[in-house]
Design a protein around this motif. Structure first.
Motif, PDB file in Angstrom:
ATOM      1  N   CYS A  36      29.542  38.406  56.845  1.00 53.03           N
ATOM      2  CA  CYS A  36      30.296  38.887  58.007  1.00 53.03           C
ATOM      3  C   CYS A  36      29.623  38.490  59.321  1.00 53.03           C
ATOM      4  O   CYS A  36      30.255  38.435  60.361  1.00 53.03           O
ATOM      5  CB  CYS A  36      30.474  40.406  57.947  1.00 53.03           C
ATOM      6  SG  CYS A  36      28.959  41.323  58.242  1.00 53.03           S
ATOM      7  N   LEU A  38      27.425  40.137  61.127  1.00 49.57           N
ATOM      8  CA  LEU A  38      27.069  41.201  62.086  1.00 49.57           C
ATOM      9  C   LEU A  38      25.556  41.278  62.311  1.00 49.57           C
ATOM     10  O   LEU A  38      25.097  41.602  63.399  1.00 49.57           O
ATOM     11  CB  LEU A  38      27.608  42.559  61.614  1.00 49.57           C
ATOM     12  CG  LEU A  38      29.126  42.744  61.754  1.00 49.57           C
ATOM     13  CD1 LEU A  38      29.535  44.146  61.318  1.00 49.57           C
ATOM     14  CD2 LEU A  38      29.583  42.500  63.186  1.00 49.57           C
ATOM     15  N   ARG A  40      23.497  38.797  62.463  1.00 43.31           N
ATOM     16  CA  ARG A  40      23.197  37.763  63.461  1.00 43.31           C
ATOM     17  C   ARG A  40      23.692  38.189  64.844  1.00 43.31           C
ATOM     18  O   ARG A  40      23.023  37.988  65.852  1.00 43.31           O
ATOM     19  CB  ARG A  40      23.850  36.447  63.048  1.00 43.31           C
ATOM     20  CG  ARG A  40      23.794  35.399  64.121  1.00 43.31           C
ATOM     21  CD  ARG A  40      24.334  34.054  63.684  1.00 43.31           C
ATOM     22  NE  ARG A  40      24.794  33.297  64.820  1.00 43.31           N
ATOM     23  CZ  ARG A  40      23.990  32.695  65.691  1.00 43.31           C
ATOM     24  NH1 ARG A  40      22.690  32.737  65.533  1.00 43.31           N
ATOM     25  NH2 ARG A  40      24.482  32.053  66.711  1.00 43.31           N
ATOM     26  N   LEU A  41      24.877  38.817  64.884  1.00 42.17           N
ATOM     27  CA  LEU A  41      25.450  39.257  66.156  1.00 42.17           C
ATOM     28  C   LEU A  41      24.507  40.221  66.881  1.00 42.17           C
ATOM     29  O   LEU A  41      24.293  40.114  68.083  1.00 42.17           O
ATOM     30  CB  LEU A  41      26.800  39.948  65.904  1.00 42.17           C
ATOM     31  CG  LEU A  41      27.565  40.421  67.133  1.00 42.17           C
ATOM     32  CD1 LEU A  41      28.306  39.258  67.786  1.00 42.17           C
ATOM     33  CD2 LEU A  41      28.562  41.525  66.785  1.00 42.17           C
ATOM     34  N   TYR A  42      23.943  41.145  66.130  1.00 45.78           N
ATOM     35  CA  TYR A  42      23.155  42.224  66.752  1.00 45.78           C
ATOM     36  C   TYR A  42      21.664  41.934  66.867  1.00 45.78           C
ATOM     37  O   TYR A  42      20.950  42.703  67.517  1.00 45.78           O
ATOM     38  CB  TYR A  42      23.341  43.523  65.971  1.00 45.78           C
ATOM     39  CG  TYR A  42      24.704  44.152  66.104  1.00 45.78           C
ATOM     40  CD1 TYR A  42      25.202  44.500  67.358  1.00 45.78           C
ATOM     41  CD2 TYR A  42      25.491  44.423  64.996  1.00 45.78           C
ATOM     42  CE1 TYR A  42      26.447  45.087  67.484  1.00 45.78           C
ATOM     43  CE2 TYR A  42      26.738  45.015  65.107  1.00 45.78           C
ATOM     44  CZ  TYR A  42      27.210  45.345  66.360  1.00 45.78           C
ATOM     45  OH  TYR A  42      28.439  45.933  66.481  1.00 45.78           O
ATOM     46  N   CYS A  43      21.167  40.888  66.261  1.00 45.94           N
ATOM     47  CA  CYS A  43      19.722  40.630  66.344  1.00 45.94           C
ATOM     48  C   CYS A  43      19.348  40.324  67.798  1.00 45.94           C
ATOM     49  O   CYS A  43      19.794  39.330  68.355  1.00 45.94           O
ATOM     50  CB  CYS A  43      19.319  39.457  65.448  1.00 45.94           C
ATOM     51  SG  CYS A  43      17.572  39.027  65.671  1.00 45.94           S
ATOM     52  N   PRO A  44      18.508  41.146  68.428  1.00 49.47           N
ATOM     53  CA  PRO A  44      18.201  40.941  69.838  1.00 49.47           C
ATOM     54  C   PRO A  44      17.464  39.624  70.082  1.00 49.47           C
ATOM     55  O   PRO A  44      17.503  39.093  71.178  1.00 49.47           O
ATOM     56  CB  PRO A  44      17.276  42.116  70.193  1.00 49.47           C
ATOM     57  CG  PRO A  44      17.442  43.097  69.099  1.00 49.47           C
ATOM     58  CD  PRO A  44      17.823  42.332  67.880  1.00 49.47           C
ATOM     59  N   ASP A  45      16.808  39.114  69.052  1.00 52.83           N
ATOM     60  CA  ASP A  45      15.953  37.948  69.234  1.00 52.83           C
ATOM     61  C   ASP A  45      16.513  36.677  68.608  1.00 52.83           C
ATOM     62  O   ASP A  45      15.796  35.688  68.494  1.00 52.83           O
ATOM     63  CB  ASP A  45      14.555  38.267  68.701  1.00 52.83           C
ATOM     64  CG  ASP A  45      13.877  39.277  69.591  1.00 52.83           C
ATOM     65  OD1 ASP A  45      13.507  38.909  70.719  1.00 52.83           O
ATOM     66  OD2 ASP A  45      13.765  40.455  69.201  1.00 52.83           O
ATOM     67  N   ALA A  46      17.776  36.707  68.222  1.00 54.26           N
ATOM     68  CA  ALA A  46      18.420  35.532  67.623  1.00 54.26           C
ATOM     69  C   ALA A  46      17.555  34.941  66.506  1.00 54.26           C
ATOM     70  O   ALA A  46      17.444  33.731  66.361  1.00 54.26           O
ATOM     71  CB  ALA A  46      18.714  34.476  68.685  1.00 54.26           C
ATOM     72  N   CYS A  62      12.549  44.635  63.763  1.00 56.59           N
ATOM     73  CA  CYS A  62      13.096  45.837  64.408  1.00 56.59           C
ATOM     74  C   CYS A  62      13.960  46.657  63.456  1.00 56.59           C
ATOM     75  O   CYS A  62      14.063  47.865  63.591  1.00 56.59           O
ATOM     76  CB  CYS A  62      13.896  45.474  65.655  1.00 56.59           C
ATOM     77  SG  CYS A  62      15.445  44.603  65.327  1.00 56.59           S
ATOM     78  N   GLY A  63      14.630  45.984  62.514  1.00 50.56           N
ATOM     79  CA  GLY A  63      15.456  46.693  61.544  1.00 50.56           C
ATOM     80  C   GLY A  63      16.903  46.882  61.940  1.00 50.56           C
ATOM     81  O   GLY A  63      17.676  47.501  61.198  1.00 50.56           O
ATOM     82  N   ILE A  64      17.313  46.360  63.098  1.00 49.68           N
ATOM     83  CA  ILE A  64      18.704  46.528  63.539  1.00 49.68           C
ATOM     84  C   ILE A  64      19.659  45.872  62.544  1.00 49.68           C
ATOM     85  O   ILE A  64      20.698  46.436  62.196  1.00 49.68           O
ATOM     86  CB  ILE A  64      18.915  45.945  64.962  1.00 49.68           C
ATOM     87  CG1 ILE A  64      18.159  46.790  65.996  1.00 49.68           C
ATOM     88  CG2 ILE A  64      20.410  45.895  65.324  1.00 49.68           C
ATOM     89  CD1 ILE A  64      18.246  46.268  67.424  1.00 49.68           C
ATOM     90  N   GLU A  67      20.152  48.093  59.610  1.00 51.97           N
ATOM     91  CA  GLU A  67      20.858  49.302  60.025  1.00 51.97           C
ATOM     92  C   GLU A  67      22.348  49.032  60.212  1.00 51.97           C
ATOM     93  O   GLU A  67      23.186  49.862  59.863  1.00 51.97           O
ATOM     94  CB  GLU A  67      20.234  49.800  61.343  1.00 51.97           C
ATOM     95  CG  GLU A  67      20.819  51.066  61.922  1.00 51.97           C
ATOM     96  CD  GLU A  67      20.344  52.323  61.203  1.00 51.97           C
ATOM     97  OE1 GLU A  67      19.371  52.247  60.431  1.00 51.97           O
ATOM     98  OE2 GLU A  67      20.970  53.371  61.424  1.00 51.97           O
ATOM     99  N   GLU A  68      22.698  47.879  60.762  1.00 52.96           N
ATOM    100  CA  GLU A  68      24.092  47.594  61.109  1.00 52.96           C
ATOM    101  C   GLU A  68      24.860  46.876  60.005  1.00 52.96           C
ATOM    102  O   GLU A  68      26.079  46.737  60.098  1.00 52.96           O
ATOM    103  CB  GLU A  68      24.154  46.774  62.405  1.00 52.96           C
ATOM    104  CG  GLU A  68      23.670  47.526  63.643  1.00 52.96           C
ATOM    105  CD  GLU A  68      24.414  48.843  63.872  1.00 52.96           C
ATOM    106  OE1 GLU A  68      25.645  48.885  63.680  1.00 52.96           O
ATOM    107  OE2 GLU A  68      23.755  49.842  64.217  1.00 52.96           O
TER     108      GLU A  68
END
Ligand code: TPP
Ligand code: SF4
Ligand code: SF4
Ligand code: SF4
Ligand code: MG
Lengths: 81, 322
Positions: A36, A38, A40-46, A62-64, A67-68
């Motif tokens: 999906c 997501l 990659r979309l939310y990773c703050p550091d690409a 970070c674990g985002i 989590e997402e």
């Protein structure tokens, strides 16, 4: 007259190999992942590529992404030593 | 293409190959966002940094013909160590109070040369709501062709989380150890009083909404302003994996409303459309952040009242009643 300006040039690793900061690393379970994107979309550091590969040289843990992830396909696994 | 068509024989020899790739809806929804990254791996920002996340989408929407003007803030120090930088776009790091004034001069110079280069100020809440506000007001009034983005982590984070005008009521910072006694300053109302051509809010938890707004803003000449909520793990005292979750909670509780105002016309966007009608309790947002550990029942009630008043005011504006 010439003035010397302090100009930084773009480069990967400008802040060092931030992967060394990690305590937990994200591990994708390919069986559960439905691509999906997501994480990659939310990773703050690409740190997750278009092909959904995690760059562990730079992932800060970070674990985002875990989590997402709607499929719960990413586990945060403790780094050894 | 034209050349190809002239060589190819017309008729039954022509065929197309259609490749079917099945993607989940989430992937399809975000397909229009370019793959190119302008924040090279990586900045020195904390793990889970909302500013990095926001800037990823701001720069993707803006593209290569862009200059960022960044005053003192987390984003001015996370760029890397001289002589290298993680920012693959020109960045001007400028003095705290000057961002919008610098942008005015820069934009004028580009336009005088016939260049359409995007000039984007990217500043923190302290650098906008407190320290940069008069320069911002001046640039909006002068009609500068630029986009000002305030990423709001609700404190002076770079210097260790001191209280700013954007810190909400009841939040602990290093200078409000008992919890802030005053309300968050209503920056958006101040900006709205300048009647900018485009004004929007966004949130780090909704990258697509943020991307769409930056992309649209940059097609409109004149002064544009965006206020982006940036949940900051060390500042708000929550674990780094909760940055996106915290932003979603703020929107679902109606504490942060996603909207855009084009030439005075207000439109509620994305997840806030549902939140205008039905909201989760503000406690669901407050109780998961360490900074609200000392919030009193009276302060929580005050916050609830502010949320309801704000939603009602926005609804009246949407309905054309005010
Ligand atoms: C004139 C001036 N005063 C103080 C500072 C120190 N300073 C640097 S960044 C910063 C905090 C900025 O807060 P904000 O604008 O909210 O951005 P954040 O760090 O939260 O991202 C401060 C106080 C400075 N660089 N210049
Ligand atoms: S969010 Fe989860 S399911 Fe989606 S692509 Fe990433 S790992 Fe796969
Ligand atoms: S743990 Fe954080 S930095 Fe690492 S890939 Fe996931 S979202 Fe990106
Ligand atoms: S303090 Fe907050 S805004 Fe600043 S770098 Fe860390 S996470 Fe980002
Ligand atoms: Mg701040």
């Amino acid at each position: 007259m010439s003035a010397k300006l302090a100009i930084s040039r773009p480069a990967e690793g400008a802040a060092g190999k931030s992967g060394t900061w990690r305590t937990f690393r994200p591990v994708i379970d390919e069986e559960k992942c439905n691509k999906c994107g997501l994480c990659r979309l939310y990773c703050p550091d690409a740190a997750i590529s278009v092909d959904l590969e995690i760059d562990l040289d730079y992932c800060k843990g970070c674990g985002i992404c875990a989590e997402e992830c709607p499929k719960k396909a990413i586990a945060m696994v403790r780094e050894e030593d | 293409m034209h050349g190809m068509r002239s060589i190819l024989p017309a008729g039954p020899n022509q065929y197309f190959i259609i490749i079917h790739v099945k993607y989940p809806k989430e992937r399809l929804d975000t397909m229009a966002i370019p793959d190119e990254e302008f924040l090279l791996k990586t900045t020195s920002a904390c793990a889970g940094c909302p500013s990095s996340l926001i800037l990823r989408y701001v720069t993707k929407a803006a593209g290569t013909d862009t200059v960022l003007v960044i005053p003192a803030c987390c984003t001015s120090v996370i760029q890397g160590v001289y002589p290298t930088t993680a920012m693959n776009l020109p960045v001007y790091n400028v003095a705290f109070a000057s961002a919008a004034a610098v942008a005015s001069g820069m934009s004028e110079a580009f336009r005088a040369e016939g260049k359409k280069t995007n000039v984007i100020c990217y500043a923190g809440d302290g650098g906008t709501i407190d320290i940069g506000i008069q320069a911002l007001s001046g640039a909006l009034e002068r009609g500068t062709d630029f986009l000002y983005i305030c990423y709001d982590n609700e404190a002076y984070s770079n210097t260790g989380m001191q209280r700013s005008g954007a810190t909400p009521l009841g939040a602990m910072t290093t200078t409000t150890p008992g919890g802030k006694k005053d309300h968050k300053k209503d920056l958006d109302a101040i900006v709205a009083a300048h009647n900018p051509v485009y004004q929007a809010t966004a949130c780090a938890a909704y990258p697509q909404d943020l991307y769409n707004k930056v992309e649209k803003a940059l097609t409109i000449p004149g002064p544009k302003f965006m206020h982006v909520l940036a949940p900051c793990p060390p500042g708000w005292r929550f674990p780094s994996e909760k940055t996106v979750e915290m932003g979603k909670l703020a929107v679902k509780a109606g504490l942060w409303v996603l909207y855009e105002r084009e030439n005075g016309k207000l439109t509620i966007t994305g997840a806030s459309k549902a939140a205008m009608k039905k909201r989760i309790p503000v406690e669901d947002y407050l109780s998961v952040q360490g900074r609200f550990r000392k919030i009193t029942a009276e302060q929580t009630a005050e916050i609830k009242k502010t949320v309801e008043e704000n939603i009602a005011r926005l609804q009246r504006e949407v309905d054309g009643i005010c």
